[in-house]
Design an enzyme around this catalytic site. Structure first.
Site, mmCIF file in Angstrom:
data_model
loop_
_atom_site.group_PDB
_atom_site.id
_atom_site.type_symbol
_atom_site.label_atom_id
_atom_site.label_comp_id
_atom_site.label_asym_id
_atom_site.label_seq_id
_atom_site.Cartn_x
_atom_site.Cartn_y
_atom_site.Cartn_z
ATOM 1 C CE LYS A 12 32.790 112.099 65.105
ATOM 2 N NZ LYS A 12 32.371 111.505 66.406
ATOM 3 C CB SER A 25 31.189 99.319 65.569
ATOM 4 O OG SER A 25 30.380 100.336 65.026
ATOM 5 C CB CYS A 60 39.726 96.556 67.483
ATOM 6 S SG CYS A 60 41.391 97.104 67.196
ATOM 7 C CD GLU A 110 29.752 110.328 69.538
ATOM 8 O OE1 GLU A 110 30.874 110.260 68.996
ATOM 9 O OE2 GLU A 110 28.769 109.664 69.131
HETATM 10 P P1 NAD Z 1 31.326 103.389 66.824
HETATM 11 O O1 NAD Z 1 31.313 102.734 65.498
HETATM 12 O O2 NAD Z 1 30.074 103.418 67.609
HETATM 13 O O3 NAD Z 1 31.771 104.929 66.683
HETATM 14 C C1 NAD Z 1 32.938 105.294 65.992
HETATM 15 C C2 NAD Z 1 32.758 106.696 65.406
HETATM 16 O O4 NAD Z 1 31.678 106.675 64.468
HETATM 17 C C3 NAD Z 1 32.420 107.760 66.447
HETATM 18 O O5 NAD Z 1 33.176 108.911 66.169
HETATM 19 C C4 NAD Z 1 30.926 108.009 66.249
HETATM 20 O O6 NAD Z 1 30.586 109.352 66.476
HETATM 21 C C5 NAD Z 1 30.688 107.642 64.798
HETATM 22 N N1 NAD Z 1 29.392 106.991 64.565
HETATM 23 C C6 NAD Z 1 28.757 106.116 65.395
HETATM 24 N N2 NAD Z 1 27.618 105.696 64.826
HETATM 25 C C7 NAD Z 1 27.530 106.311 63.627
HETATM 26 C C8 NAD Z 1 26.572 106.273 62.569
HETATM 27 N N3 NAD Z 1 25.485 105.512 62.655
HETATM 28 N N4 NAD Z 1 26.788 107.042 61.485
HETATM 29 C C9 NAD Z 1 27.894 107.808 61.391
HETATM 30 N N5 NAD Z 1 28.832 107.877 62.363
HETATM 31 C C10 NAD Z 1 28.660 107.136 63.462
HETATM 32 O O7 NAD Z 1 32.524 102.713 67.661
HETATM 33 P P2 NAD Z 1 32.863 102.913 69.210
HETATM 34 O O8 NAD Z 1 31.825 102.224 70.018
HETATM 35 O O9 NAD Z 1 33.201 104.314 69.483
HETATM 36 O O10 NAD Z 1 34.247 102.094 69.287
HETATM 37 C C11 NAD Z 1 34.318 100.718 69.485
HETATM 38 C C12 NAD Z 1 34.430 99.954 68.174
HETATM 39 O O11 NAD Z 1 35.589 100.360 67.468
HETATM 40 C C13 NAD Z 1 34.590 98.456 68.375
HETATM 41 O O12 NAD Z 1 33.800 97.782 67.436
HETATM 42 C C14 NAD Z 1 36.053 98.205 68.116
HETATM 43 O O13 NAD Z 1 36.373 96.890 67.715
HETATM 44 C C15 NAD Z 1 36.318 99.199 67.039
HETATM 45 N N6 NAD Z 1 37.740 99.511 66.917
HETATM 46 C C16 NAD Z 1 38.407 99.026 65.838
HETATM 47 C C17 NAD Z 1 39.779 99.247 65.708
HETATM 48 C C18 NAD Z 1 40.527 98.684 64.523
HETATM 49 O O14 NAD Z 1 41.664 99.075 64.308
HETATM 50 N N7 NAD Z 1 39.965 97.776 63.746
HETATM 51 C C19 NAD Z 1 40.449 99.990 66.674
HETATM 52 C C20 NAD Z 1 39.723 100.507 67.751
HETATM 53 C C21 NAD Z 1 38.364 100.257 67.861
#
Ligand code: NAD
Length: 502
Positions: free
Chosen positions: A181, A234, A289, A184
């Site tokens: 997945k 996140s 991240c 988006e």
């Molecule tokens: P996000 O959490 O908004 O989204 C990540 C995924 O979760 C997406 O596929 C999204 O569709 C899904 N999602 C979003 N909200 C959701 C919900 N309420 N319920 C279920 N699914 C949901 O993250 P983002 O904004 O796409 O990416 C940035 C974040 O990712 C930052 O916080 C960054 O630090 C983190 N990140 C962490 C690492 C790591 O290895 N720790 C690596 C890359 C990015």
């Protein structure tokens, strides 16, 4: 999310059981080119019925894929690696176009992903078990690793190539089938990555892509046939994924957000610290991240570090890099995210911090609609301020002044996140103390916040990671497999003496 008809822009197709199809859904998420602000595609928001189709395809493909000898599985991955190399520039352009990071950074995104495929090509070695003869007299014990079954991967937007490739190459090399997945916000690179895998000869159903958002994720979390879930995103969502996924009996690894600290000691090589900090804080417009989001200057280190850092930040050219090679820092992902980071900078000012460099007025010639924010430095940040407590995820460096190493460690260790931390110093003793006591999983000494390579785990701690086994490296092999331990004894039968002829 907006609703749109499929005729407005070609939507990204799902890939289920070897077929590329646009699902019949009402909702689509817009995909932008952040450099220009144009909408370039749309991601269908698939629901539970579509997730179920993907799971059925993965379930049907699993028995044969599991029985496929690992050496045959990796022949496909070797072909895949070559196809990825041939498509390297095209993939990097795709990352740049949908994410907004510079072409150079996009190349790094793809290269790091290919390195995971290379690691997965060693699966014949990595999957080997263990054996001990005579655990008791005449009894042997043997450990084998078997695939967990159907796995799913849920990705963030910030590494459109690398993060999906953290997951599926190792999962399928271990004999699992997989549902991806993508974010988006950046679905296009995943589509191209999987087209190449199809071209490499992967049997249908072994890997499926389903585009979507929260509803799609919930369907994955609760589907009874999915055995393991890898998540990167996140922290609040990572926590939710871990809790809901494990409640539904799944194995979950969920990597979350971060606040990463870079301690600059008074004896540090300041020019080197500035170089490392510029890349750490402003690379990928801070959307990593492993961004170095806070510098902790110790004692007099601030006197040279801050003016040099401000000068370096102001000299960074911001712009699009898919049309001109000039930009040294790209755009942020969306108008909403741009506003969020701008508002947080303002909040920092209101709460009493000093805006040493304010990137909010940046204008990029010919690209008035791009989502640009210039490098920003907020000095004299205090631990109770919002800019310290929240992950900003933009090109913003906070600066905290500390009296000594102990004070710097106190600040870093009080943070709930625990991804990366590093120190610049000439003292081996200081570096050792720091490495030993700092509460984070990925440490750098005289380097910017370092993301480990494919053969080490990406080992976030605390609020940066939920689960046990991390992404990448051997921990990933353990995550995507289950151990089976067999204890064996063979009895002597009166009728057969294996040592002597009759
Ligand atoms: P996000 O959490 O908004 O989204 C990540 C995924 O979760 C997406 O596929 C999204 O569709 C899904 N999602 C979003 N909200 C959701 C919900 N309420 N319920 C279920 N699914 C949901 O993250 P983002 O904004 O796409 O990416 C940035 C974040 O990712 C930052 O916080 C960054 O630090 C983190 N990140 C962490 C690492 C790591 O290895 N720790 C690596 C890359 C990015």
């Amino acid at each position: 999310m907006v609703t749109a008809t499929a005729t407005e822009l070609t939507p990204c197709p799902n890939f289920i059981n070897g077929e590329w199809t646009v699902p019949d859904v009402d909702a689509f998420n817009p995909v932008y080119n952040p450099s220009t602000g144009e909408q370039i595609a749309q991601a269908p928001m698939s629901g539970p019925d579509i997730v179920d189709q993907a799971v059925q395809a993965a379930a049907d493909a699993f028995p044969d894929w599991w029985q496929t000898p690992p050496v045959e599985r990796i022949r496909i991955l070797f072909r895949y690696k070559m196809l990825l190399e041939d498509a390297f520039e095209e993939l990097a352009m795709s990352v740049t176009r949908e994410h907004g990071k510079t072409l150079q950074e996009a190349r790094g995104d793809v290269r790091r992903g290919i390195e995971v495929v290379e690691y997965a090509c060693a699966i014949t070695e990595l999957l080997k078990g263990e054996c001990l003869e005579n655990v008791a007299r005449g009894i042997d014990c043997e450990l084998q690793r078997q695939p967990v079954g159907i796995c799913a991967g849920i990705c963030p937007y910030n590494f459109p190539a690398l993060v999906p490739m953290w997951m599926y190459p190792l999962a399928i090399a271990c004999g699992n089938t997989f549902i991806l997945k993508p974010s988006e916000k950046v679905p296009l690179t995943s589509v191209r990555l999987i087209q190449l895998l199809e071209q490499a000869g992967l049997p249908k159903g072994v890997l499926n892509i389903v585009h979507g958002g929260r509803e799609c994720v919930d369907a994955i979390l609760t589907h009874p046939q999915i055995n393991a879930i890898s998540f990167v995103g996140s922290s609040p969502v990572a926590k939710y994924i871990f809790e809901k996924g494990t409640q539904h009996g799944k194995r979950v690894q969920a990597a979350g957000g971060a606040k990463n600290f870079v301690v600059v000691m008074p004896d540090a090589e300041i020019p080197k610290a500035v170089d490392g900090m510029v890349d750490s804080a402003f690379g990928c417009a801070g959307q990593r991240c492993m961004a170095g989001s806070t510098a902790i200057t110790v004692g007099k280190a601030a006197d040279q570090f801050l003016p040099d850092m401000a000068k370096a930040a102001q000299s960074i050219q911001v712009g699009p890099t898919d049309r001109t090679p000039a930009g040294q820092m790209g755009a942020v992902i969306s108008p909403d995210h741009l506003n969020r980071v701008r508002n947080l900078i303002e909040k920092g000012k209101e709460e009493g911090a000093d805006l040493l460099v304010d990137g909010r007025s940046v204008k990029v010639q010919d690209y008035p609609n791009g989502f640009y924010l210039g490098p920003t430095i907020i000095d004299k940040v205090q631990p109770e301020m919002t800019v310290h407590k929240e992950e900003l995820f933009g090109p913003v460096l906070n600066v905290i002044r500390a009296d000594d190493l102990h004070h710097a460690l106190e600040v870093a260790n009080a943070c709930s996140f625990g991804n990366g931390c590093c120190i610049y110093t000439r003292s081996g003793q200081v570096a050792r103390e720091f490495k030993h006591h700092v509460k984070a999983g990925m440490i750098g000494i005289n380097v910017g916040i370092p993301a480990p390579l494919a053969y080490f785990p990406f080992s976030g701690w605390d609020y940066s990671f939920f689960g046990d086994l991390h992404i990448q490296g051997r921990e990933a092999i353990y995550f995507y497999t289950r151990a089976k331990v067999t204890t064996t004894r063979w009895f002597h039968h009166a009728e057969g003496d294996i040592w002597h002829k009759d």
